[in-house]
Design a protein around this motif. Structure first.
Motif: not given
Length: 63
Positions: A23-29
């Motif tokens: 979820v954190e990676r998706l938010g950053k992307a």
């Protein structure tokens, strides 16, 4: 047989990502700025032609 064992053991844990990390990676992307020259546009409308010509009825009933 040794090659099969090594390939099976080498795949242990592959592709598994913690849900919170994902979820954190998706938010950053999603938060990243798009590179210059990249546009977000809607897909062009498809021509939904069936290839069959149909004549308009001109308001006359068939009968």
């Amino acid at each position: 047989m040794a090659m099969v064992w090594v390939s099976w053991m080498g795949r242990d844990g592959r592709g598994e990502v913690d849900r919170d990390v994902a979820v954190e990676r998706l938010g950053k992307a999603l938060g990243k700025e798009m590179p210059a020259g990249t546009r977000r546009t809607a897909a062009p409308a498809r021509d939904r032609s069936t290839g069959i010509a149909v004549r308009p009825s001109h308001g006359q009933s068939a009968g």
